[in-house]
Design an enzyme around this catalytic site. Structure first.
Site, PDB file in Angstrom:
ATOM      1  CB  CYS A  81      -2.097   1.780   6.025  1.00  0.00           C
ATOM      2  SG  CYS A  81      -1.782   1.028   4.406  1.00  0.00           S
ATOM      3  CD  GLU A 106      -1.828   4.584   3.121  1.00  0.00           C
ATOM      4  OE1 GLU A 106      -2.932   5.166   3.142  1.00  0.00           O
ATOM      5  OE2 GLU A 106      -1.620   3.578   2.401  1.00  0.00           O
ATOM      6  CG  HIS A 133      -1.913  -1.097   1.238  1.00  0.00           C
ATOM      7  ND1 HIS A 133      -3.032  -1.055   2.018  1.00  0.00           N
ATOM      8  CD2 HIS A 133      -1.983  -2.265   0.557  1.00  0.00           C
ATOM      9  CE1 HIS A 133      -3.765  -2.136   1.833  1.00  0.00           C
ATOM     10  NE2 HIS A 133      -3.133  -2.899   0.941  1.00  0.00           N
ATOM     11  CB  CYS A 163      -6.723  -0.068   4.909  1.00  0.00           C
ATOM     12  SG  CYS A 163      -5.068  -0.791   4.775  1.00  0.00           S
TER      13      CYS A 163
END
Length: 156
Positions: free
Chosen positions: A86, A55, A53, A83
């Site tokens: 993260c 992040e 992801h 999410c």
């Protein structure tokens, strides 16, 4: 221009650039003392890595940049509310703040419904789509004993 707005704009621009390049609509930057340390874009489909992801990519790059696993003193700006994966990564990285543009409801409208994961953790594990359960092993604590016995361990 407000620093939060400037860095959020950079994260949103990274997300848009990533979509144009065939990736997901997520971008992130990590800043310390108003200086850019790293950027990240969603690489899940490109790298076939469900943890890639934006992040997480930004956290990995920032840690490599400063040579430390702690990002205390840093701020992560991201194009969308992180999410649960993260959020956990941000907590482990010890970021001072996380600032996001779009929220989880915007993500759901855009085809990325993380709300299910937020709700999942509030439910009994027996209802989860992936079975997560304890096993039994006589040496289960042995790795921790080895860790605690290590004089040169780096606590985190």
């Amino acid at each position: 221009m407000n620093p939060d707005h400037r860095w959020l704009s950079r994260a949103v621009d990274l997300a848009i650039e990533n979509v144009k390049a065939g990736g997901g609509p997520f971008g992130a930057v990590i800043v310390r003392d108003d200086v850019l340390l790293s950027t990240g874009q969603n690489r899940v489909t490109r790298d076939l890595d469900p943890t890639a992801h934006a992040e997480v990519e930004a956290i990995r790059a920032a840690c490599a940049e400063i040579g430390d696993f702690s990002l205390a003193g840093c701020v992560l700006y991201t194009s969308c509310e992180p999410c649960p994966l993260c959020v956990a990564a941000c907590l482990w990285a010890r970021l001072d703040r996380v600032v996001y543009a779009a929220d989880r409801h915007d993500a759901a409208r855009g085809g990325f419904d993380d709300r299910e994961f937020y709700e999942l953790f509030a439910r009994d594990r027996s209802t989860w789509p992936t079975l997560v359960q304890p096993g039994s092993h006589p040496a289960a604590f042995t790795p921790f004993e080895a860790w605690l016995g290590k004089d040169d361990r780096v606590d985190y």
